[in-house]
Every structure is written in structure tokens, then in C-alpha cells.
Scaffold this motif. Structure first.
Motif, PDB file in Angstrom:
ATOM      1  N   TYR A 198     -16.270  36.229  16.967  1.00 30.56           N
ATOM      2  CA  TYR A 198     -16.548  37.418  17.771  1.00 30.56           C
ATOM      3  C   TYR A 198     -17.867  38.037  17.307  1.00 30.56           C
ATOM      4  CZ  TYR A 198     -11.619  36.984  19.070  1.00 30.56           C
ATOM      5  OH  TYR A 198     -10.412  36.520  19.529  1.00 30.56           O
ATOM      6  N   SER A 199     -18.656  38.496  18.252  1.00 34.40           N
ATOM      7  CA  SER A 199     -19.989  39.003  17.925  1.00 34.40           C
ATOM      8  C   SER A 199     -19.952  40.460  17.475  1.00 34.40           C
ATOM      9  CB  SER A 199     -20.914  38.873  19.138  1.00 34.40           C
ATOM     10  OG  SER A 199     -20.525  39.769  20.169  1.00 34.40           O
ATOM     11  N   LEU A 246     -24.862  42.601  24.741  1.00 36.79           N
ATOM     12  CA  LEU A 246     -25.525  43.813  24.254  1.00 36.79           C
ATOM     13  C   LEU A 246     -25.782  43.763  22.752  1.00 36.79           C
ATOM     14  CD1 LEU A 246     -23.536  46.542  26.234  1.00 36.79           C
ATOM     15  CD2 LEU A 246     -25.730  45.517  26.822  1.00 36.79           C
ATOM     16  N   HIS A 247     -24.983  42.994  22.040  1.00 44.30           N
ATOM     17  CA  HIS A 247     -25.147  42.924  20.586  1.00 44.30           C
ATOM     18  C   HIS A 247     -26.447  42.229  20.178  1.00 44.30           C
ATOM     19  CE1 HIS A 247     -20.498  43.270  19.989  1.00 44.30           C
ATOM     20  NE2 HIS A 247     -21.069  44.418  20.284  1.00 44.30           N
ATOM     21  N   TYR A 248     -27.063  41.488  21.087  1.00 44.97           N
ATOM     22  CA  TYR A 248     -28.231  40.683  20.725  1.00 44.97           C
ATOM     23  C   TYR A 248     -29.532  41.208  21.334  1.00 44.97           C
ATOM     24  CZ  TYR A 248     -24.724  37.417  19.056  1.00 44.97           C
ATOM     25  OH  TYR A 248     -23.670  36.844  18.375  1.00 44.97           O
ATOM     26  N   LEU A 249     -29.470  42.282  22.103  1.00 41.92           N
ATOM     27  CA  LEU A 249     -30.667  42.765  22.792  1.00 41.92           C
ATOM     28  C   LEU A 249     -31.701  43.345  21.833  1.00 41.92           C
ATOM     29  CD1 LEU A 249     -29.091  44.405  25.965  1.00 41.92           C
ATOM     30  CD2 LEU A 249     -30.194  42.168  25.751  1.00 41.92           C
ATOM     31  N   ASP A 260     -34.660  33.556  27.734  1.00 46.08           N
ATOM     32  CA  ASP A 260     -34.038  32.535  28.585  1.00 46.08           C
ATOM     33  C   ASP A 260     -33.167  31.564  27.805  1.00 46.08           C
ATOM     34  OD1 ASP A 260     -35.158  33.451  31.002  1.00 46.08           O
ATOM     35  OD2 ASP A 260     -37.063  32.487  30.500  1.00 46.08           O
ATOM     36  N   GLN A 261     -33.376  31.463  26.501  1.00 44.14           N
ATOM     37  CA  GLN A 261     -32.608  30.509  25.699  1.00 44.14           C
ATOM     38  C   GLN A 261     -31.442  31.162  24.948  1.00 44.14           C
ATOM     39  OE1 GLN A 261     -36.173  30.557  25.431  1.00 44.14           O
ATOM     40  NE2 GLN A 261     -36.160  29.001  27.049  1.00 44.14           N
ATOM     41  N   ALA A 262     -31.312  32.467  25.025  1.00 41.47           N
ATOM     42  CA  ALA A 262     -30.274  33.168  24.262  1.00 41.47           C
ATOM     43  C   ALA A 262     -28.891  32.824  24.812  1.00 41.47           C
ATOM     44  CB  ALA A 262     -30.510  34.671  24.318  1.00 41.47           C
ATOM     45  N   ALA A 263     -28.080  32.162  24.001  1.00 40.24           N
ATOM     46  CA  ALA A 263     -26.748  31.727  24.444  1.00 40.24           C
ATOM     47  C   ALA A 263     -25.851  32.883  24.879  1.00 40.24           C
ATOM     48  CB  ALA A 263     -26.078  30.919  23.330  1.00 40.24           C
ATOM     49  N   TRP A 268     -23.947  35.965  31.454  1.00 46.40           N
ATOM     50  CA  TRP A 268     -23.908  37.406  31.705  1.00 46.40           C
ATOM     51  C   TRP A 268     -24.172  37.647  33.184  1.00 46.40           C
ATOM     52  CZ3 TRP A 268     -27.545  41.563  29.113  1.00 46.40           C
ATOM     53  CH2 TRP A 268     -26.923  42.814  29.207  1.00 46.40           C
ATOM     54  N   ALA A 269     -23.175  38.077  33.906  1.00 45.82           N
ATOM     55  CA  ALA A 269     -23.296  38.301  35.347  1.00 45.82           C
ATOM     56  C   ALA A 269     -23.757  39.734  35.605  1.00 45.82           C
ATOM     57  CB  ALA A 269     -21.958  38.040  36.032  1.00 45.82           C
ATOM     58  N   LEU A 270     -25.020  39.869  35.988  1.00 45.63           N
ATOM     59  CA  LEU A 270     -25.587  41.176  36.294  1.00 45.63           C
ATOM     60  C   LEU A 270     -25.873  41.275  37.786  1.00 45.63           C
ATOM     61  CD1 LEU A 270     -28.116  41.549  33.328  1.00 45.63           C
ATOM     62  CD2 LEU A 270     -26.011  42.852  33.658  1.00 45.63           C
ATOM     63  N   PRO A 271     -25.901  42.477  38.341  1.00 44.85           N
ATOM     64  CA  PRO A 271     -26.242  42.632  39.762  1.00 44.85           C
ATOM     65  C   PRO A 271     -27.621  42.061  40.074  1.00 44.85           C
ATOM     66  CG  PRO A 271     -25.281  44.660  38.897  1.00 44.85           C
ATOM     67  CD  PRO A 271     -25.499  43.756  37.721  1.00 44.85           C
ATOM     68  N   ALA A 272     -27.828  41.698  41.333  1.00 47.40           N
ATOM     69  CA  ALA A 272     -29.085  41.066  41.749  1.00 47.40           C
ATOM     70  C   ALA A 272     -30.294  41.952  41.489  1.00 47.40           C
ATOM     71  CB  ALA A 272     -29.008  40.702  43.233  1.00 47.40           C
TER      72      ALA A 272
END
Length: 381
Positions: A198-199, A246-249, A260-263, A268-272
Motif C-alpha cells: 500500500y502506498s 496523489l501520493h506520488y505527485l 507518462d511512465q509513473a505506474a 488513474w481515471a480522470l475526467p476528459a
């Protein structure tokens, strides 16, 4: 005691475990299902049963489950596990244990395990999730109270009234039914609990933590600190990774090229509106645009997706797409005040030039009324 049964949960056929508590005098029962039989389910089952009964039995008979018994001593005494000892000391009930491999010592609850499977789980139960399944089981327990069993003149519900009169009162505050485990954050900002990782926010790397696991949640605390640094829904898979993007931002803000490579961000499903914002920012500001996009994502550490999405829409409508503008518009919406944007901060916007007015320019207008009158006279002749 615990039993096992099959059912369809969330459209998948699985084998689940169910906690059973039987009241010998009234034959009242309580049954609750769990994904697995572990300490968390054992503790939660007790709390749910006590709440259902409205009190705490004075004594409870158990088998020699490893969840409650750490070791059977030579004189027949039991060394209790820490979790069970804490539960017992909190609710102050007496415990009794059956003889090893002698199920007939607690035949009532053994019978309840079989009864529950035959009457509550045949045909195979179908539910969207465990909450829905447990609602079905609770309804079955309540309906059973209407029955008048052989050799009895009163219903189970009537006899349960007498049982409840003998129960000890519930404490004002429920017991913390969590399994506690010490751990340490890895270099990848992960903490392992029950075979799964868990992150936590990246700034807590390599620090000692306390993990509190319940049936549904995993909470992570710094040792000696009351603040929860990570809150996750518990996974019952094996070797699973449960990561909050959010833990990695904060780390990505320092290394935007890794976006683009961050697993953790891959699913992460964000709105368009967010993807559109990124395209426009990178088109206008190149590398700086990507960093500003990450800064916008970091607003989600404090605000909801809906609030940030609305601010992005407002910024797009006004043509002021930037982190500062989006944050300003969002705060103005929350505080219900009009926005005040400094357009000098947005050099890519088209600018309007207004020249200085020359008073002599008005002289040309003085002769226009006479020309209009002359034209009107000619037209009428």
C-alpha cells in the motif's frame, strides 16, 4: 465459530467465510460473512454480534482457533493471542474453550454453522458486495426469531428477551477492531500488509509506521503520531499493489518527465477536462506546461475532483489556462467571491491595443450634420 460457503459476489463465484454466534438459551443467532477468516474478521464479528444483541454475553465458548489461542499449555490452559486478550479485556466477558478436535463440546454453534449454510446460503447467495450479502444474512437471522422450536412454548424472539436481560452493557465507545502491525516504508513509498503493498506519500520513505488493518480498510500511521498518512480500501488479492496517485505527485513535480511512465498514474481515471488541459498547457508552454499540469493535479490533494474540474472549465472559458488561474478560480468559487485575474500573467492571450485620442479628430465630425441636412434636402426636391 466460522464456516465456509460459496456465493456470487459482484458477479463472481467465490468462497467466503462466515462468523457465527449462537445464544444457547434462546437459540438466537448472528451470522456475518467475510472475504477471509482472519483476526480482522474475528474482531469485527464480535463487535457486530454485540451490537445486534444490544449487549455482551457474560461468557463465550470457543474452539481453539489460532486467532484466539496462541498456545495450548500443558495444564490445559490457553495462552491467548494479543488481539483476543485485548478484545476480552475491553468487553470483560469470560472465555471457555472446547477440547482440541472435539466439536461436540460446542455442538450448538457447530449446528448453527450447518444450519446457516443450509438455510441462508442455499441456493448460492447472489449479492453486489459483502454489505448486500450481510444484509441478507441479517434478515435471515431476524426472520428465524419468529420460529418456535421443538420442545419450546415461546418463540426465539421471546426467549431472546430473557437472554438480553442477562447481557452486560456495551461500552460507550466501540472497540478498535483493527489488526495492528509495525512496518517500514520502502524506497518506493510502499508498506506491506497481508502480502499486499500500500502506498504512502513519498516524503515518508524509509520511516517506521504502524499499520491498522480492518475488514474493509488499511490505515497507516507514523509511529508515535496520531495522524493517518494513508487510507486505502483493503485488497484481498495476493501480491497486489494498492497505490494512490496523489501520493506520488510531489515527486513528479520535481521530475515532470516521468509523468507518462509513473505506474501509480497509469490507471488513474480522470475526467476528459484534465487531459484537454494538459494538451493545451504543453502546446503553449512546452515543459513548463507539463509541470503546471502536475501542479493542477496536486490540487486534488486538498480539493475534490469536481471542484478542480469546474475550475478548469471556467479557466478554459475565460482563456486563462494556468495553475495560478485555476487555483484562483476554484478558491473564488468556494468562497463565493468574484475572480480578479491579472491578465499580464498570461502573455499567450491576444492583446488589444487602444490608441490615444486626438482632440483634432473631432473637427471632422462638426461638418457631418450639415452634409446630412443638405443630402436630405436634395432627396426631397
Amino acid at each position: 465459530d466460522f464456516g465456509e460457503a460459496d456465493g456470487y459476489i459482484g458477479g463472481k463465484k467465490i468462497r467466503f467465510h462466515y462468523f457465527c454466534l449462537d445464544m444457547p438459551h434462546s437459540d438466537a443467532c448472528f451470522v456475518k460473512a467475510y472475504p477471509t477468516e482472519d483476526t480482522e474478521a474475528f474482531l469485527d464479528g464480535h463487535l457486530a454480534a454485540f451490537a445486534f444483541l444490544g449487549g455482551v454475553p457474560q461468557s463465550i465458548l470457543y474452539d481453539n482457533t489460532r486467532i484466539a489461542v496462541a498456545k495450548i499449555l500443558g495444564d490445559g490452559q490457553r495462552r491467548r493471542t494479543q488481539a483476543f486478550a485485548e478484545l476480552q479485556s475491553y468487553y470483560l466477558f469470560d472465555d471457555k474453550f472446547g477440547r482440541p478436535a472435539k466439536g461436540n463440546d460446542k455442538g450448538k454453534v457447530e449446528g448453527l454453522v450447518g444450519y446457516s449454510r443450509r438455510h441462508f446460503m442455499v441456493p448460492l447467495p447472489v449479492a453486489d458486495d459483502f454489505d448486500a450479502l450481510n444484509a441478507q444474512l441479517l434478515d435471515g437471522c431476524k426472520k428465524r426469531q419468529r420460529a418456535v422450536l421443538r420442545g419450546q412454548s415461546d418463540s426465539i424472539a421471546q426467549r431472546l428477551v430473557r437472554d438480553r436481560a442477562a447481557l452486560m452493557p456495551l461500552p460507550a465507545t466501540p472497540y478498535d477492531a483493527s489488526h495492528k502491525q509495525s512496518s517500514r516504508v520502502s524506497s518506493q513509498a510502499l508498506v506491506r500488509y497481508r502480502t499486499n503493498d500500500y502506498s504512502v506519500p513519498t516524503q515518508y520513505g524509509h520511516q517506521a509506521v504502524l499499520v491498522k488493518g480492518t475488514v474493509d480498510w488499511v490505515d497507516i500511521y507514523l509511529v508515535g503520531k496520531p495522524e493517518c498518512i494513508a487510507h486505502h480500501r483493503r485488497s484481498y488479492a495476493k501480491a497486489d499493489f494498492v497505490m494512490n496517485p496523489l501520493h506520488y505527485l510531489a515527486l513528479l513535480e520535481k521530475k515532470p518527465r516521468a509523468l507518462d511512465q509513473a505506474a501509480p498514474l497509469q490507471e488513474w481515471a480522470l475526467p476528459a477536462a484534465f487531459e484537454r488541459l494538459r494538451r493545451l498547457l504543453e502546446a503553449r508552454m512546452d515543459k513548463r506546461g507539463r509541470k503546471e499540469y502536475i501542479q493542477v493535479l496536486r490540487l486534488l490533494e486538498t480539493f475534490s475532483i469536481g471542484q478542480v474540474e469546474h475550475a478548469i472549465g471556467e479557466a478554459h472559458h475565460l482563456g486563462v489556462l494556468s495553475f495560478d488561474a485555476i487555483k484562483h478560480l476554484m478558491l473564488c468559487a468556494i468562497e463565493r467571491r468574484p475572480p480578479k485575474l491579472d491578465l499580464t500573467l498570461y502573455p499567450y492571450l491576444p492583446s488589444a491595443t487602444v490608441g490615444t485620442t486626438d482632440a483634432g479628430s473631432y473637427l471632422s465630425l462638426l461638418s457631418q450634420p450639415a452634409l446630412v441636412v443638405q443630402a436630405a434636402i436634395r432627396g426631397s426636391v
